[in-house]
Scaffold this motif. Structure first.
Motif, PDB file in Angstrom:
ATOM      1  N   ALA A   1       0.812  -1.211   0.000  1.00 23.76           N
ATOM      2  CA  ALA A   1       0.000   0.000   0.000  1.00 23.76           C
ATOM      3  C   ALA A   1       0.848   1.265   0.000  1.00 23.76           C
ATOM      4  N   SER A   2       1.933   1.273   0.753  1.00 18.32           N
ATOM      5  CA  SER A   2       2.789   2.466   0.820  1.00 18.32           C
ATOM      6  C   SER A   2       3.414   2.765  -0.530  1.00 18.32           C
ATOM      7  N   SER A   3       3.855   1.725  -1.208  1.00 19.61           N
ATOM      8  CA  SER A   3       4.454   1.905  -2.529  1.00 19.61           C
ATOM      9  C   SER A   3       3.417   2.359  -3.548  1.00 19.61           C
ATOM     10  N   PHE A   4       2.227   1.801  -3.461  1.00 21.94           N
ATOM     11  CA  PHE A   4       1.156   2.194  -4.373  1.00 21.94           C
ATOM     12  C   PHE A   4       0.805   3.662  -4.169  1.00 21.94           C
ATOM     13  N   LEU A   5       0.685   4.076  -2.918  1.00 18.62           N
ATOM     14  CA  LEU A   5       0.378   5.474  -2.609  1.00 18.62           C
ATOM     15  C   LEU A   5       1.463   6.392  -3.149  1.00 18.62           C
ATOM     16  N   GLU A   6       2.702   5.983  -3.007  1.00 17.33           N
ATOM     17  CA  GLU A   6       3.821   6.780  -3.521  1.00 17.33           C
ATOM     18  C   GLU A   6       3.683   7.000  -5.027  1.00 17.33           C
TER      19      GLU A   6
END
Length: 239
Positions: free
Chosen positions: A41-46
């Motif tokens: 999720a963190s990478s997707f948000l980035e």
């Protein structure tokens, strides 16, 4: 400040100061969908938050509509994970995202109190470039009594964006005001200070991040958060 009779506000990051609604909602959305729950999720948000400049420029130049831009942004994020969903999936995901995210927008009592006080003495409206329906955001913020739907000027619906003069002029025409009677309040130097001042308005810059101005325009005031304008706009008025 009584020489002004109309106050125009930016929405996102000015009145709507809880910017975590987007990230919190996106993370929850990813976890809800069977095809995305295992993505980082963190990478997707980035990826969503840092789209290529070429994509942004196509959006700013109106080559892409808001809907097309949102689709392209989702595609960019999914491509990072070597996923290439079809248009139907993209649109369903976007709808689920907004439905999920909107619940993270809450009433901000100090902002609500300020706006109710200001409305006693000024006409008030919103001029926003923000993606997603600003009327729903306003409702979630508990501000429907302050801003009726006809006083919300949303780039996604109008077809032009700040700092295009047309979007400011649409607001002026609705209220029957001249630029010299109008004060614009917002956080973007380009969209909320330079754009309004170029057509003859004055501006208050909400500079919570302490950034340096990129032009020689001089706003009426610079504040760190929107509630500080109370001391400027209501100081000499009977309450």
């Amino acid at each position: 400040m009584s020489k002004y009779s109309l106050l125009l506000f930016d929405l996102d990051d000015t009145l709507l100061t809880n910017s975590t609604w987007f990230s919190a909602g996106l993370i929850q959305t990813l976890g809800m969908h069977s095809d995305t729950k295992n993505l980082d999720a963190s990478s997707f948000l980035e990826q969503v938050m840092h789209v290529p400049n070429s994509l942004l420029e196509r959006f700013k130049s109106r080559e892409l509509t808001p809907t097309e831009f949102k689709r392209a942004r989702w595609r960019h994020a999914f491509a990072h994970f070597n996923l290439h969903p079809d248009l139907e999936f993209i649109d369903q995901f976007d709808t689920l995202f907004f439905q999920t995210s909107i619940v993270y927008i809450e009433i901000n009592t100090p902002v609500t109190r300020l706006l109710n006080e200001l409305k006693k003495y000024y006409d008030v409206g919103i001029v926003t470039n923000g993606l997603y329906d600003s009327r729903i955001k306003i409702r979630q913020m508990g501000l429907c009594d302050v801003f009726s739907e006809d006083t919300i000027f949303h780039a996604e619906h109008l077809g032009y964006r700040k700092p295009d003069p047309e979007i400011y002029l649409a607001a002026l025409q609705h209220f029957g005001k001249e630029p010299k009677e109008t004060l614009f309040i917002g956080d973007s130097w380009t969209h909320d200070v330079v754009g309004p001042m170029e057509i003859g308005m004055k501006a208050i810059w909400v500079n919570g991040k302490g950034v340096s101005p990129s032009t020689k325009h001089t706003p009426v005031a610079v504040v760190s958060e929107v509630t500080e304008i109370r001391n400027i706009l209501l100081k000499e008025l009977p309450l």
